[in-house]
Design a protein around this motif. Structure first.
Motif, mmCIF file in Angstrom:
data_model
loop_
_atom_site.group_PDB
_atom_site.id
_atom_site.type_symbol
_atom_site.label_atom_id
_atom_site.label_comp_id
_atom_site.label_asym_id
_atom_site.label_seq_id
_atom_site.Cartn_x
_atom_site.Cartn_y
_atom_site.Cartn_z
ATOM 1 N N MET A 1 0.664 -1.131 0.028
ATOM 2 C CA MET A 1 -0.017 -0.154 0.035
ATOM 3 C C MET A 1 0.704 1.253 -0.324
ATOM 4 O O MET A 1 0.681 2.043 -0.264
ATOM 5 C CB MET A 1 -0.997 -0.002 1.695
ATOM 6 N N ILE B 1 0.560 4.702 -2.935
ATOM 7 C CA ILE B 1 0.366 5.439 -2.096
ATOM 8 C C ILE B 1 1.915 5.833 -3.068
ATOM 9 O O ILE B 1 1.206 7.684 -4.085
ATOM 10 C CB ILE B 1 0.549 5.997 -1.032
ATOM 11 N N PHE C 1 6.230 7.661 6.018
ATOM 12 C CA PHE C 1 5.768 6.482 6.011
ATOM 13 C C PHE C 1 6.567 5.896 7.502
ATOM 14 O O PHE C 1 7.693 5.319 7.601
ATOM 15 C CB PHE C 1 5.789 5.328 4.597
ATOM 16 N N SER D 1 5.034 2.758 10.904
ATOM 17 C CA SER D 1 4.625 1.957 10.785
ATOM 18 C C SER D 1 4.827 1.367 12.183
ATOM 19 O O SER D 1 6.184 1.474 12.828
ATOM 20 C CB SER D 1 3.955 0.228 10.467
ATOM 21 N N ILE E 1 -2.236 10.436 8.205
ATOM 22 C CA ILE E 1 -3.155 9.857 7.714
ATOM 23 C C ILE E 1 -3.392 8.002 7.278
ATOM 24 O O ILE E 1 -1.930 7.928 7.603
ATOM 25 C CB ILE E 1 -2.931 10.229 6.276
ATOM 26 N N TYR F 1 -3.296 4.514 7.231
ATOM 27 C CA TYR F 1 -3.350 4.239 6.027
ATOM 28 C C TYR F 1 -3.207 2.309 5.976
ATOM 29 O O TYR F 1 -4.345 1.155 5.732
ATOM 30 C CB TYR F 1 -3.142 4.059 4.981
ATOM 31 N N PHE F 2 -3.480 1.771 7.360
ATOM 32 C CA PHE F 2 -3.447 0.066 7.813
ATOM 33 C C PHE F 2 -3.151 -0.098 9.105
ATOM 34 O O PHE F 2 -3.338 1.092 9.802
ATOM 35 C CB PHE F 2 -2.398 -0.600 6.961
ATOM 36 N N ASP G 1 0.004 -0.111 13.602
ATOM 37 C CA ASP G 1 -0.794 0.814 12.729
ATOM 38 C C ASP G 1 0.021 1.309 11.240
ATOM 39 O O ASP G 1 1.383 1.568 11.496
ATOM 40 C CB ASP G 1 -1.450 1.912 13.689
ATOM 41 N N VAL H 1 0.623 7.751 7.196
ATOM 42 C CA VAL H 1 1.221 8.799 6.503
ATOM 43 C C VAL H 1 1.607 9.395 7.458
ATOM 44 O O VAL H 1 0.078 10.429 7.279
ATOM 45 C CB VAL H 1 0.320 8.739 5.097
#
Length: 234
Positions: free
Chosen positions: A33, A37, A148, A150, A214, A216-217, A223, A226
Motif C-alpha cells: 500500500m 500511494i 511512512f 508503522s 493519515i 492507511y493500515f 498501525d 502517512v
C-alpha cells in the motif's frame, strides 16, 4: 537503533522474514500500500529507509522506483546483510547507500522526498528517544516530504489491553506459530517492546513538524501511517 533490547546481531534473526508474516496479519500490505500511494506522487529522486535491515522496504520500493536513490540505515550488520542479499534479486538494481548506524547520530548531507520507518519505534524504550528519532526523520525530509511509519501502538494500562493480546494470540496460533513463540512475544511487552498509544504517536508526529497524519493500515495493535511534513517557508 540504539536503546533496542532485541539482539538484532544474533544469527537467529535470519528467520525474521519468515516469522514476521505469521505474526502480523497482512504484513505485506504495509509495503504494497505504501508503494501504491507513492505511485500517485511526482518523480521521487531520494528515499531514506530507517530500520532497513531485512530489506522489505527496499525490495518493494526498489522494484517500483528503480531510478530513485536510497539511503538505507540500520544498526544491525546481520540484518543489513539480509537486505543486501535480498536486493541482489532486484533488476535493475537501484542505487543504495548503506549505513550501519543509528539515524539519530548519522550526519546526512541532503534532504529526502520520502522516508520510511516500519516496525522500529516500539523497540525504543524512552519517550524522548522516540521523539528524537521522529524529529531526525522530520528534519531529514524536504518541505511536503512524506514519512511512512508503522509500529505496535497500544496503551498497556488500558482495560482493553488483555483482550488485544488474546485476539493477537489467536491469530498467531492460527498462522502456525507455536505457543512458546507467542509467550516470548507476550513477555516482550514492557521488557523489549515499548508501545505507545496511536493518539500519542500522532501527537508526537505533529510536534516534530508533520502537519497531516493519515492512517492507511491496521492489524491488531500494528498501525501504519502517512505523515506529511509542513511547509515552513510559506
Amino acid at each position: 537503533m540504539k536503546n533496542l533490547q532485541h539482539d538484532w546481531h544474533n544469527p537467529i534473526v535470519s528467520s525474521y522474514q519468515n516469522t514476521i508474516r505469521q505474526k502480523i496479519i497482512g504484513y505485506d500490505l504495509i509495503y504494497d500500500m505504501m508503494t501504491e500511494i507513492l505511485h500517485s506522487s511526482p518523480t521521487i529522486d531520494s528515499m531514506l529507509i530507517v530500520g532497513a535491515g531485512g530489506g522489505q522496504e527496499l525490495f518493494s520500493l526498489g522494484r517500483a522506483f528503480p531510478f530513485s536513490h536510497f539511503t538505507a540505515v540500520d544498526t544491525s550488520e546481520i540484518m543489513l546483510q539480509l537486505a543486501r542479499k535480498r536486493m541482489e534479486k532486484v533488476v535493475p538494481p537501484p542505487h543504495i547507500e548503506w549505513y550501519e548506524e543509528d539515524l539519530r547520530s548519522l550526519v546526512l548531507h541532503h534532504q529526502f522526498a520520502v522516508a520510511s520507518c516500519h516496525l522500529v519505534l516500539h523497540f525504543i524504550e524512552e519517550l524522548e528517544q522516540k521523539k528524537a528519532l521522529l524529529q531526525k526523520m522530520a528534519d531529514s525530509l524536504k518541505d511536503r516530504g512524506v514519512l511512512f511509519i508503522s509500529s505496535i501502538n497500544t496503551d498497556m494500562s488500558a482495560e482493553a489491553f488483555p483482550l488485544q493480546l488474546k485476539y493477537w494470540r489467536s491469530s498467531m496460533l492460527q498462522n502456525n506459530l507455536s505457543e512458546e513463540h507467542w509467550l516470548r512475544f507476550e513477555q516482550s511487552f514492557g521488557t523489549s517492546t515499548y508501545p505507545i498509544s496511536l493518539e500519542m504517536l500522532t501527537d508526537l508526529l505533529h510536534d516534530v513538524g508533520f502537519s497531516k497524519v493519515i492512517p492507511y493500515f491496521k492489524s491488531h495493535m500494528v498501525d501504519a501511517l502517512v505523515a506529511i511534513k509542513e511547509e515552513v517557508n510559506k
